[in-house]
Design a protein around this motif. Structure first.
Motif, PDB file in Angstrom:
ATOM      1  N   LYS A 162      61.224   3.201  38.252  1.00 18.77           N
ATOM      2  CA  LYS A 162      61.529   4.008  37.074  1.00 18.77           C
ATOM      3  C   LYS A 162      60.355   4.003  36.104  1.00 18.77           C
ATOM      4  CE  LYS A 162      64.829   4.429  33.282  1.00 18.77           C
ATOM      5  NZ  LYS A 162      66.028   3.828  32.635  1.00 18.77           N
ATOM      6  N   GLU A 165      57.672   6.148  37.533  1.00 19.87           N
ATOM      7  CA  GLU A 165      57.994   7.571  37.332  1.00 19.87           C
ATOM      8  C   GLU A 165      57.803   7.967  35.871  1.00 19.87           C
ATOM      9  OE1 GLU A 165      61.946   7.897  38.740  1.00 19.87           O
ATOM     10  OE2 GLU A 165      61.405   7.806  40.879  1.00 19.87           O
ATOM     11  N   GLU A 166      58.255   7.075  34.990  1.00 16.59           N
ATOM     12  CA  GLU A 166      58.068   7.378  33.578  1.00 16.59           C
ATOM     13  C   GLU A 166      56.591   7.439  33.233  1.00 16.59           C
ATOM     14  OE1 GLU A 166      60.214   4.330  31.631  1.00 16.59           O
ATOM     15  OE2 GLU A 166      62.186   5.257  31.913  1.00 16.59           O
ATOM     16  N   GLN A 169      55.340  10.682  34.573  1.00 21.02           N
ATOM     17  CA  GLN A 169      55.778  11.756  33.676  1.00 21.02           C
ATOM     18  C   GLN A 169      55.006  11.719  32.364  1.00 21.02           C
ATOM     19  OE1 GLN A 169      59.969  11.205  33.277  1.00 21.02           O
ATOM     20  NE2 GLN A 169      60.453  11.969  35.320  1.00 21.02           N
ATOM     21  N   ARG A 170      54.796  10.481  31.886  1.00 16.69           N
ATOM     22  CA  ARG A 170      54.054  10.357  30.645  1.00 16.69           C
ATOM     23  C   ARG A 170      52.630  10.869  30.827  1.00 16.69           C
ATOM     24  NH1 ARG A 170      50.375   7.444  28.613  1.00 16.69           N
ATOM     25  NH2 ARG A 170      50.213   6.173  30.481  1.00 16.69           N
ATOM     26  N   ALA A 172      51.603  13.079  32.998  1.00 18.60           N
ATOM     27  CA  ALA A 172      51.650  14.540  33.075  1.00 18.60           C
ATOM     28  C   ALA A 172      51.859  15.138  31.687  1.00 18.60           C
ATOM     29  CB  ALA A 172      52.769  14.971  34.011  1.00 18.60           C
ATOM     30  N   GLY A 173      52.758  14.514  30.943  1.00 24.61           N
ATOM     31  CA  GLY A 173      52.997  15.002  29.590  1.00 24.61           C
ATOM     32  C   GLY A 173      51.766  14.863  28.711  1.00 24.61           C
TER      33      GLY A 173
END
Length: 758
Positions: A162, A165-166, A169-170, A172-173
């Motif tokens: 997790k 993934e975070e 995602q972070r 990518a963000g």
């Protein structure tokens, strides 16, 4: 060599040789009778006719014989050809047989080689099968032990997945945000410059306010003197007016011809003088002749200064302004004291620039009492030095609890088991706990409130200090998710609810109402592990246990003082009953900063006993609300976790710095699963009290959740509490990274009886 050449060499040539050899032999055999006949004829001399006949006969015989021989030859040739064909066929068959035999031999050798390989493979497989059987047997034995760890590893892996993934995602963000951030960066730079300017202006304002305060104090003194002078002038004017009125009345009496007797005038004069004395006493001035009135004058002296110098009272509600603490020691002197604090009676401070007191209870005292409070504590330590030195520093958890009787320790398991098995009334949902109704505040420190027949006992004297036992109400300021902010006097306190954190990933949770307003919570985890907690009506933990799959029970928290029915406030600082603490070990053995000591043995440090004896078993809430109690145990400052201003989020890059501390905590729990750790959250002094208080509690919970989800530390072994800006590490009102921190303490010895050493 061709097949025909082979056939000629092996069949035709031997047959031809046989024929050539047999022909002369056959002719010789045919001539033998003719020779015999000639011999016989020689005796009788046959005639020519006979000879001709014989010759013809002989020719016929020869012709017949030649024909027979020709037939025989042809038959022999045919037979020879057949034999040659047969021989060739046999030769071919022999060659084929030889080839077949050779092939079979090769096949046999291949088969033998394969058989050998198969045998080796079979042996290897047999050996592997035996090893597999042994491994399977070992795994079967290990399986039960691994099930719990596998579940924990799965949770850890899921948390890491997790987190990954975070993080992805972070990232990518962040990439998407980068272009927008470039524009915002300029704005932020301007904002930062503005904030810097604002901070400088704030510092200038604070300096101006300090100057203004001093000016106001000076002006207040001048105003007081002016007011006293005006009061004196008014009184003198009143006396003058009274004298004029008396003179007027006397003049009127004289004008009317009425005269009083001398004795009446003498009797009236003392009364007038007494009235004058009473008036003068009120002004704070001393009469010139009446010495017996001096005590009254002393009591009322300089009333205008009362508002700044006298202590706070229940009537005025005013707080005295104490002179703040000013450090005069050099860094070298601070360092020398930190290496051996036992040699001094002074407050021990961190040997850094603007370093605050090492002990949290000393921080509270410095805030409340200022320089005078620090001096009072120094005198108390000086008076108690001999008494402190007579009691050695504990060498184990058992010796730290030397004052707790063996009867109390032995009775604990039975009481815990009885409470777990006590019949109760099942309820459908989690209960809402009551808020404490009253408590006491002394110099920003919550103290106990003694109640007899619901009447507050009169003021009490402790260590020559009068304590105002007036009751202070506890007000609920705000509820934020699972937190409640309380106002107790002039102090804010946050109370969190750790039940959601404990219930995470549980299979079943249920509650039972017990006698005396108690509630029992049972949380069942995967694998059958149960966490059983009993609360009183305020939500204070009376006891908490962890029951394993095998039924073995580990006590985490047990507070026998909370079992009774007597009403009491829930927010108390029982540490006020204790004298100022004397630190008798080096500061480096009392506090670890993870950034400056990354290679320190955290397991050995966390295993160390308290630095002072423990008087009794305290509740976890008593420990949370008393800096004096927490000072008894060592602490680890996680200064590698650097929170951004206003944030409780722990970046994953910094979360990895927790590994060594988390592994040490897990090692402590492997030895005793009943250990309890307190995670404390702190902020700097920028911002308002209430947001900082909530933010600090969120920071403590973030670190606790991280320890559980990433590193597998069970949540029931972790307690959290936020303190806002109350316990600064560096004394400054501006933004300071060192003050935005989380602290870990092992508080087991404070919250449960330890097993008696053999």
């Amino acid at each position: 060599m061709t097949f025909r050449s082979k056939l000629f060499a092996t069949v035709a040539l031997p047959v031809l040789s046989t024929v050539l050899i047999a022909t002369p032999t056959l002719a010789d055999a045919l001539m033998k009778p003719f020779e015999v006949a000639q011999e016989n004829t020689g005796e009788g001399q046959p005639s020519e006719e006979d000879l001709l006949l014989q010759q013809q006969q002989q020719q016929q015989d020869d012709a017949q014989r030649a024909a027979e021989e020709e037939q025989q030859r042809q038959a022999d040739e045919q037979k020879a050809a057949e034999d040659a064909e047969n021989a060739a066929a046999e030769q071919k068959a022999a060659e084929e047989e030889a080839q077949r035999a050779a092939g079979e031999e090769q096949q046999r050798q291949a088969d033998e080689q394969k058989a050998a390989e198969d045998a080796e493979n079979a042996a290897a497989e047999q050996k592997a099968a035996e090893e597999e059987a042994q491994r399977a047997a070992g795994e079967e034995q290990q399986r039960q032990a691994d099930e719990q760890k596998a579940a924990e590893d799965a949770e850890k892996a899921a948390a890491e997945q997790k987190a990954a993934e975070e993080e992805a995602q972070r990232a990518a963000g962040e990439e998407q945000q980068r272009q927008a951030d470039e524009q915002k960066a300029a704005e932020d730079a301007e904002k930062a410059a503005a904030e810097q300017k604002a901070a400088e202006e704030e510092a200038q304002r604070a300096a101006g306010e300090e100057q203004q305060r001093q000016a106001e104090e000076q002006k207040a003194a001048e105003d007081a003197e002016k007011a006293a002078a005006e009061q004196k002038a008014a009184e003198e004017e009143a006396q003058r007016a009274a004298g004029e009125e008396q003179q007027r009345q006397a003049d009127e009496q004289n004008a009317a011809g009425e005269q009083k007797p001398a004795e009446e005038q003498q009797a009236e004069q003392p009364v007038q003088q007494q009235d004058g004395i009473t008036e003068e006493t009120t002004t704070g001035e001393q009469p010139a002749a009446e010495e017996r009135e001096k005590p009254a004058v002393a009591v009322e002296e300089t009333p205008a200064e009362t508002g700044t110098d006298q202590p706070a009272t229940a009537e005025t509600g005013e707080t005295p302004v104490e002179e703040p603490v000013v450090e005069t020691l050099t860094e070298e002197q601070k360092q020398e004291i930190a290496e051996d604090p036992s040699k001094t009676d002074e407050t021990v401070v961190l040997p850094v620039e603007n370093g605050a007191a090492v002990l949290d209870s000393d921080k509270d005292a410095d805030k409340a009492g200022g320089r005078k409070g620090r001096e009072d504590r120094r005198k108390q330590r000086e008076e108690l030095r001999a008494q402190d030195e007579a009691v050695p520093v504990p060498e184990s958890d058992d010796s730290a609890q030397a004052e707790i009787s063996e009867e109390v320790r032995e009775a604990v398991p039975g009481k815990i088991e009885a409470a777990i098995n006590e019949d109760g009334e099942r309820v459908e949902k989690a209960p809402d706990f009551a808020m404490p109704e009253t408590t006491n505040i002394i110099n920003n420190t919550v103290i106990n409130n003694t109640i007899v027949n619901n009447n507050t006992v009169n003021n009490t004297t402790v260590d020559n200090t009068t304590i105002d036992n007036s009751v202070t109400e506890v007000n609920v300021i705000e509820r934020i998710e699972n937190r409640t902010v309380l106002e107790v006097g002039d102090q804010l306190i946050v109370r969190g609810d750790d039940r959601p954190r404990l219930r995470r990933d549980s299979e079943e949770v249920f509650y039972d109402n017990l006698a005396r307003g108690r509630v029992r919570e049972t949380i069942t985890r995967p694998g059958g592990v149960r966490i059983v907690t009993i609360y009183n009506r305020y939500g204070d933990i009376i006891q908490r246990s962890r029951v394993g799959r095998d039924g073995r029970e580990y006590i985490l928290v047990y507070a026998p003082e909370l079992e009774g029915d007597a009403p009491r406030p829930g927010l108390v600082d029982v540490g006020y009953e204790l004298p100022p603490m004397r630190l008798r070990i080096p500061v480096s053995d009392y506090i670890i900063d993870t950034s400056s000591e990354p290679d320190r043995d955290f397991y050995e440090f966390l295993s160390e006993p308290p630095v002072e004896r423990v008087e009794r078993v305290y509740s976890i809430d008593e420990v949370k609300h008393s800096a004096r109690l927490r000072d008894k145990v060592r602490r680890i400052d996680l200064d590698t976790i650097t929170f951004a201003t206003g944030s409780a989020e722990v970046p994953m890059s910094q979360a990895r710095t927790l590994r060594s501390v988390a592994e040490a905590m897990q090692k402590v729990l492997d030895k005793d699963p009943g250990e309890t750790f307190l995670i404390e959250g702190h902020t700097d002094a920028v911002g308002a009290d209430k947001p900082n208080l909530v933010l600090s509690d969120e920071r403590a919970e973030s670190v606790a959740s991280l320890l559980t989800e990433v590193y597998g530390v069970p949540p029931e072994n972790l307690q959290t509490q936020g303190y806002g800006e109350r316990f600064l590490k560096v004394r400054t009102d501006v933004a300071e990274q060192q003050n935005r921190r989380v602290t870990i303490r092992r508080v087991t010895t404070l919250v449960r009886p330890m097993a008696k050493a053999n």
